[in-house]
Design a protein around this motif. Sequence first.
Motif, PDB file in Angstrom:
ATOM      1  N   UNK A  67      -8.606  -4.899   6.557  1.00 27.61           N
ATOM      2  CA  UNK A  67      -9.920  -4.857   4.908  1.00 27.61           C
ATOM      3  C   UNK A  67      -9.361  -3.676   3.918  1.00 27.61           C
ATOM      4  N   UNK A  68      -8.753  -2.655   4.542  1.00 26.92           N
ATOM      5  CA  UNK A  68      -9.153  -1.569   3.967  1.00 26.92           C
ATOM      6  C   UNK A  68      -7.416  -2.180   2.672  1.00 26.92           C
ATOM      7  N   UNK A  69      -6.048  -2.255   3.517  1.00 30.72           N
ATOM      8  CA  UNK A  69      -5.335  -3.209   2.783  1.00 30.72           C
ATOM      9  C   UNK A  69      -5.929  -3.889   0.854  1.00 30.72           C
ATOM     10  N   UNK A  70      -6.661  -5.275   1.837  1.00 31.11           N
ATOM     11  CA  UNK A  70      -7.361  -5.703   0.547  1.00 31.11           C
ATOM     12  C   UNK A  70      -8.446  -5.262  -0.246  1.00 31.11           C
ATOM     13  N   UNK A  71      -8.681  -3.929  -0.062  1.00 32.40           N
ATOM     14  CA  UNK A  71      -9.562  -2.372  -0.883  1.00 32.40           C
ATOM     15  C   UNK A  71      -8.920  -2.217  -1.885  1.00 32.40           C
ATOM     16  N   UNK A  72      -7.875  -2.121  -1.365  1.00 32.23           N
ATOM     17  CA  UNK A  72      -6.726  -1.011  -2.623  1.00 32.23           C
ATOM     18  C   UNK A  72      -6.114  -1.447  -3.148  1.00 32.23           C
ATOM     19  N   UNK A  73      -5.720  -1.146  -4.118  1.00 34.80           N
ATOM     20  CA  UNK A  73      -4.418  -1.116  -4.382  1.00 34.80           C
ATOM     21  C   UNK A  73      -3.406   0.270  -5.136  1.00 34.80           C
ATOM     22  N   UNK A  74      -4.049   0.956  -3.769  1.00 29.42           N
ATOM     23  CA  UNK A  74      -3.579   2.451  -3.969  1.00 29.42           C
ATOM     24  C   UNK A  74      -2.056   2.043  -3.011  1.00 29.42           C
ATOM     25  N   UNK A  75      -0.527   2.637  -3.936  1.00 26.10           N
ATOM     26  CA  UNK A  75       0.908   1.931  -3.483  1.00 26.10           C
ATOM     27  C   UNK A  75       0.622   3.396  -1.679  1.00 26.10           C
ATOM     28  N   UNK A  76      -0.208   3.944  -1.986  1.00 30.26           N
ATOM     29  CA  UNK A  76       0.303   5.348  -0.726  1.00 30.26           C
ATOM     30  C   UNK A  76      -0.603   4.826   0.030  1.00 30.26           C
ATOM     31  N   UNK A  77      -1.859   4.085   0.356  1.00 29.48           N
ATOM     32  CA  UNK A  77      -2.520   3.524   0.863  1.00 29.48           C
ATOM     33  C   UNK A  77      -2.125   1.844   1.614  1.00 29.48           C
ATOM     34  N   UNK A  78      -1.148   1.480   0.681  1.00 27.85           N
ATOM     35  CA  UNK A  78      -1.142   0.983   1.445  1.00 27.85           C
ATOM     36  C   UNK A  78      -0.326   0.805   2.299  1.00 27.85           C
ATOM     37  N   UNK A  79       1.470   1.843   2.126  1.00 29.19           N
ATOM     38  CA  UNK A  79       1.981   2.070   2.870  1.00 29.19           C
ATOM     39  C   UNK A  79       1.376   2.613   4.052  1.00 29.19           C
ATOM     40  N   UNK A  80       0.552   3.338   3.944  1.00 33.23           N
ATOM     41  CA  UNK A  80      -0.069   4.028   4.832  1.00 33.23           C
ATOM     42  C   UNK A  80      -0.930   3.048   6.160  1.00 33.23           C
ATOM     43  N   UNK A  81      -1.207   1.908   5.585  1.00 37.01           N
ATOM     44  CA  UNK A  81      -2.386   0.581   6.413  1.00 37.01           C
ATOM     45  C   UNK A  81      -0.939   0.337   7.329  1.00 37.01           C
ATOM     46  N   UNK A  82       0.021   0.151   6.443  1.00 35.16           N
ATOM     47  CA  UNK A  82       1.916  -0.699   7.377  1.00 35.16           C
ATOM     48  C   UNK A  82       1.372   0.902   8.139  1.00 35.16           C
ATOM     49  N   UNK A  83       1.949   1.305   8.068  1.00 33.96           N
ATOM     50  CA  UNK A  83       2.421   2.024   9.138  1.00 33.96           C
ATOM     51  C   UNK A  83       1.453   3.047  10.080  1.00 33.96           C
ATOM     52  N   UNK A  84      -0.141   2.583  10.344  1.00 38.24           N
ATOM     53  CA  UNK A  84      -0.951   2.895  10.844  1.00 38.24           C
ATOM     54  C   UNK A  84      -1.248   1.791  12.223  1.00 38.24           C
ATOM     55  N   UNK A  85      -0.671   0.215  11.315  1.00 36.23           N
ATOM     56  CA  UNK A  85      -1.143  -1.162  11.624  1.00 36.23           C
ATOM     57  C   UNK A  85       0.206  -1.112  13.153  1.00 36.23           C
ATOM     58  N   UNK A  86       1.525  -0.643  12.677  1.00 37.49           N
ATOM     59  CA  UNK A  86       2.455  -0.420  13.395  1.00 37.49           C
ATOM     60  C   UNK A  86       2.701   0.582  14.561  1.00 37.49           C
ATOM     61  N   UNK A  87       1.461   1.205  14.156  1.00 36.59           N
ATOM     62  CA  UNK A  87       1.324   2.711  15.501  1.00 36.59           C
ATOM     63  C   UNK A  87       0.751   1.831  15.997  1.00 36.59           C
ATOM     64  N   UNK A  88      -0.664   1.610  15.559  1.00 34.60           N
ATOM     65  CA  UNK A  88      -1.408   1.103  16.652  1.00 34.60           C
ATOM     66  C   UNK A  88      -1.276   0.178  17.862  1.00 34.60           C
ATOM     67  N   UNK A  89      -0.435  -1.339  16.651  1.00 35.35           N
ATOM     68  CA  UNK A  89       0.482  -2.052  17.856  1.00 35.35           C
ATOM     69  C   UNK A  89       1.021  -1.662  18.861  1.00 35.35           C
ATOM     70  N   UNK A  90       1.829  -0.346  18.452  1.00 30.17           N
ATOM     71  CA  UNK A  90       3.236  -0.156  19.507  1.00 30.17           C
ATOM     72  C   UNK A  90       2.347   0.397  20.593  1.00 30.17           C
ATOM     73  N   UNK A  91       1.532   1.519  20.113  1.00 35.47           N
ATOM     74  CA  UNK A  91       0.887   2.316  21.311  1.00 35.47           C
ATOM     75  C   UNK A  91      -0.514   1.198  22.109  1.00 35.47           C
ATOM     76  N   UNK A  92      -1.041  -0.345  21.721  1.00 40.08           N
ATOM     77  CA  UNK A  92      -1.470  -1.017  22.153  1.00 40.08           C
ATOM     78  C   UNK A  92      -0.480  -1.405  23.239  1.00 40.08           C
TER      79      UNK A  92
END
Length: 113
Positions: A67-92
């Motif tokens: 949802x956050x990724x879809x709601x923004x066009x900010x490239x820094x936020x989009x990159x952070x979403x990718x980073x957090x998605x990977x982080x959360x997946x690896x942690x889980x």
Amino acid sequence: MSGSGDLHRMGDQASAYVLKIIATRLLKTTADLQRALDIIHASFEGPEYIRETENRTPAAVLNLLNQVDAATSDPAIKARVVTERNFVYNASVSKSLLSHEEIPASPRRQGHR
């Protein structure tokens, strides 16, 4: 949420808090979105401390990140979403290797976000 120690034990449940923030105040600024992503990150930062079995799988958090990724066009936020998605997946994934009985008590976290 009473403190950062509690946040580090929440896992997927943290998405409920971020969704409450979104419902009461639109996350309009990059700083607001970064804070929401900080909450998500912290909630999976110590996966060995997540006590509730259902919160070890990041289904709601991954949905929120979409949802956050879809709601923004900010490239820094989009990159952070990718980073957090990977982080959360690896942690889980690493968390799923531990049984509930092997989970230690959460340490006092000082100086964390």
